[in-house]
Design a protein around this motif. Structure first.
Motif, PDB file in Angstrom:
ATOM      1  N   THR A   1     -27.630  61.058  -7.000  1.00  0.00           N
ATOM      2  CA  THR A   1     -27.496  60.229  -8.209  1.00  0.00           C
ATOM      3  C   THR A   1     -27.547  58.736  -7.868  1.00  0.00           C
ATOM      4  O   THR A   1     -28.221  57.953  -8.531  1.00  0.00           O
ATOM      5  CB  THR A   1     -26.146  60.538  -8.906  1.00  0.00           C
TER       6      THR A   1
ATOM      7  N   ASP B   1     -21.371  51.556 -11.524  1.00  0.00           N
ATOM      8  CA  ASP B   1     -20.807  52.095 -12.766  1.00  0.00           C
ATOM      9  C   ASP B   1     -21.721  53.153 -13.379  1.00  0.00           C
ATOM     10  O   ASP B   1     -21.269  54.183 -13.862  1.00  0.00           O
ATOM     11  CB  ASP B   1     -20.566  50.962 -13.782  1.00  0.00           C
TER      12      ASP B   1
ATOM     13  N   THR C   1     -23.886  54.994 -11.783  1.00  0.00           N
ATOM     14  CA  THR C   1     -23.829  56.186 -10.919  1.00  0.00           C
ATOM     15  C   THR C   1     -22.601  57.029 -11.254  1.00  0.00           C
ATOM     16  O   THR C   1     -22.697  58.252 -11.402  1.00  0.00           O
ATOM     17  CB  THR C   1     -23.769  55.756  -9.435  1.00  0.00           C
ATOM     18  N   ASN C   2     -21.461  56.368 -11.377  1.00  0.00           N
ATOM     19  CA  ASN C   2     -20.229  57.091 -11.703  1.00  0.00           C
ATOM     20  C   ASN C   2     -20.354  57.795 -13.045  1.00  0.00           C
ATOM     21  O   ASN C   2     -19.969  58.958 -13.188  1.00  0.00           O
ATOM     22  CB  ASN C   2     -19.035  56.128 -11.743  1.00  0.00           C
ATOM     23  N   ALA C   3     -20.904  57.085 -14.038  1.00  0.00           N
ATOM     24  CA  ALA C   3     -21.052  57.668 -15.371  1.00  0.00           C
ATOM     25  C   ALA C   3     -21.962  58.898 -15.318  1.00  0.00           C
ATOM     26  O   ALA C   3     -21.676  59.927 -15.938  1.00  0.00           O
ATOM     27  CB  ALA C   3     -21.620  56.622 -16.337  1.00  0.00           C
TER      28      ALA C   3
ATOM     29  N   ASP D   1     -22.629  60.792 -12.671  1.00  0.00           N
ATOM     30  CA  ASP D   1     -21.958  61.863 -11.918  1.00  0.00           C
ATOM     31  C   ASP D   1     -20.935  62.588 -12.794  1.00  0.00           C
ATOM     32  O   ASP D   1     -20.814  63.812 -12.743  1.00  0.00           O
ATOM     33  CB  ASP D   1     -21.270  61.283 -10.672  1.00  0.00           C
ATOM     34  N   LEU D   2     -20.215  61.800 -13.586  1.00  0.00           N
ATOM     35  CA  LEU D   2     -19.210  62.409 -14.468  1.00  0.00           C
ATOM     36  C   LEU D   2     -19.842  63.325 -15.515  1.00  0.00           C
ATOM     37  O   LEU D   2     -19.207  64.239 -16.021  1.00  0.00           O
ATOM     38  CB  LEU D   2     -18.390  61.313 -15.171  1.00  0.00           C
ATOM     39  N   ARG D   3     -21.136  63.053 -15.818  1.00  0.00           N
ATOM     40  CA  ARG D   3     -21.848  63.906 -16.783  1.00  0.00           C
ATOM     41  C   ARG D   3     -22.689  64.965 -16.059  1.00  0.00           C
ATOM     42  O   ARG D   3     -23.614  65.532 -16.634  1.00  0.00           O
ATOM     43  CB  ARG D   3     -22.737  63.040 -17.684  1.00  0.00           C
ATOM     44  N   CYS D   4     -22.364  65.195 -14.784  1.00  0.00           N
ATOM     45  CA  CYS D   4     -23.001  66.264 -13.991  1.00  0.00           C
ATOM     46  C   CYS D   4     -24.519  66.088 -13.876  1.00  0.00           C
ATOM     47  O   CYS D   4     -25.275  67.057 -14.007  1.00  0.00           O
ATOM     48  CB  CYS D   4     -22.695  67.635 -14.566  1.00  0.00           C
TER      49      CYS D   4
END
Lengths: 181, 292
Positions: free
Chosen positions: A10, B228, B230-232, B234-237
């Motif tokens: 990601t 930010d 990337t984190n968002a 990742d949190l949404r798979c």
């Protein structure tokens, strides 16, 4: 966490996109900035972006930043699409990316020197591939390729890249230190 | 700083085709035309290219900037390649040939005699270059004017690019206006602090270093934003299963026809060159008669 050269998760997806968009925007933005001492030579300070993204995020990110960034920049400027020159710009980002796993602090002299050395190789190989493609596409002879394509392409890229890359690496080192990422 | 895409809907014939079919046609054209140096074949490709180009309904005032650049590159190539160096044109033009000025010439003022190795064959090669590069340019120059930037990601996914790469492409296109805005804000902020980008004093190194106060903040800011994002994601798979795309592309009969024509063109070119050994550099008789 251990760095992996060819990982494309990601984080790499996001930074590839940011690198490409940044390369495109800065290429377009610096087109109108005149460098009087450079005469008619086309200067593109934004070339540092694929170099920097390669060194920091790895070869795939560097490649996409250069390849896609050049495509987007040309699309916006209305110059059409020149696949081999896009590929050449991609290679410019890919080669410095090969040392991404060995980068430690980004501001250490050793890190900066290696980044510069691989950037020079990246520019030479990338623009070499793009220039030689003109022999196939346009039927140009080797003299034309060297003097009309290769040299005018590498000189400004090397000057811009070698001057701006250490500045960006030192700035990035400060961000890494502050954010702990 | 204003960044605008060149695309707008023109209702041209070209826009009736699926972007995937158009890419296949463009790439097939590129590979087919680069096999030939025979002007008769090149003229055929040239006509196809400009028929395709004009089907876009793009106006000259929109595309002229790109054409000026291509004209400049073409001029430089022909002047250096054909007129000045005469370096054998990549081994295409056979050595020897009919000289344009067999007796050489004399500079009138200084009475210097010169021998100029330009041949009629190389001049014909220059015409072939114009046909070939002109055709390729027409096919690829028109892409940004006729292809919606919102469909690049899904198009390349449809052409077989992995999901993550296609998504990266999609994301990059969407980031451009945001980063352009950030760049404009940074430039204004630096100017408010007395930064003068237009200052002409100093050598090349100083001029380049002067750009750093613009490039560094924009780059570092976008890197922080990237964390930010990337984190968002990742949190949404992100990436755990194949993506769905906002724009769906569907092939229609005209797309199959275009893809069929592209395959025919490419296979025909391969057969002509490698099967029948036709399509290599050729100079017409009437042209060589000019040498006499």
């Amino acid at each position: 966490m251990q760095k992996k050269s060819w990982k494309f998760g990601t984080r790499e997806v996001v930074y590839s996109a940011i690198g490409a968009a940044l390369y495109a925007v800065l290429s377009l933005a610096t087109n109108w900035i005149q460098l009087p001492s450079a005469g008619n030579v086309s200067f593109r300070p934004a070339i540092v972006i694929p170099l920097f993204f390669g060194v920091v995020f790895g070869p795939i990110v560097g490649f996409i930043a250069g390849f896609l960034g050049n495509i987007i920049s040309d699309l916006i400027a209305g110059y059409g699409l020149w696949f081999w020159w896009d590929l050449g710009n991609g290679i410019i980002g890919l080669v410095p990316g090969l040392i991404a796993v060995w980068m430690t602090t980004y501001k250490a002299t050793k890190d900066i020197v290696w980044a510069e050395v691989f950037s020079v190789i990246g520019v030479l190989v990338g623009m070499g591939v793009a220039s030689v493609s003109e022999m196939w596409v346009s039927g140009a002879d080797i003299n034309t390729v060297i003097f009309a394509n290769f040299i005018p392409a590498i000189v400004p890229d090397l000057i811009n890249g070698l001057i701006l890359l250490p500045i960006l690496l030192i700035a990035y080192a400060a961000i890494v230190k502050r954010s702990g990422r | 700083m204003l960044v605008t895409w060149r695309y707008r809907l023109r209702n041209g014939l070209m826009e009736k085709f699926d972007p995937r079919a158009r890419w296949i046609f463009s790439l097939a054209f590129l590979f087919a035309v680069t096999m030939f140096w025979d002007a008769r074949f090149l003229l055929f490709f040239f006509i196809i290219a400009f028929a395709w180009y004009f089907s876009s309904r793009a106006k000259w005032k929109e595309t002229r900037r790109g054409w000026y650049l291509i004209g400049f590159i073409l001029f430089m190539m022909i002047v250096i390649n054909t007129i000045i160096t005469g370096g054998g044109a990549g081994g295409v033009v056979p050595p020897g040939g009919h000289l344009v000025w067999p007796q050489g010439g004399t500079f009138p003022l200084f009475d210097w005699h010169f021998h100029f190795g330009l041949t009629w064959e190389r001049l014909w090669f220059a015409i072939c270059q114009v046909l070939r590069i002109g055709g390729i340019s027409a096919i690829f120059l028109i892409i940004p004017y006729t292809m919606d930037p919102r469909v690049y990601g899904v198009t390349f996914r449809g052409l077989g690019l992995p999901d993550r790469f296609a998504y990266s492409m999609e994301l990059a296109f969407r980031y451009v206006p945001t980063l352009a805005r950030d760049f404009g804000t940074t430039l204004d902020a630096q100017r408010a602090r007395g930064y003068e980008i237009e200052r002409v004093k100093g050598g090349i190194v100083k001029q380049i270093i002067r750009i750093a106060p613009l490039i560094v903040p924009v780059t570092m800011n976008s890197i922080l934003t990237g964390e930010d994002v990337t984190n968002a994601m990742d949190l949404r798979c992100f990436g755990t299963r194949p993506r769905t795309w906002l724009n769906k592309l569907t092939f229609h009969w005209q797309d199959y026809a275009l893809i069929g024509f592209s395959i025919f063109m490419l296979v025909g070119a391969v057969i002509a060159i490698y099967g029948f050994h036709i399509g290599n550099f050729w100079v017409p008789y009437f042209w060589l008669k000019l040498a006499e």
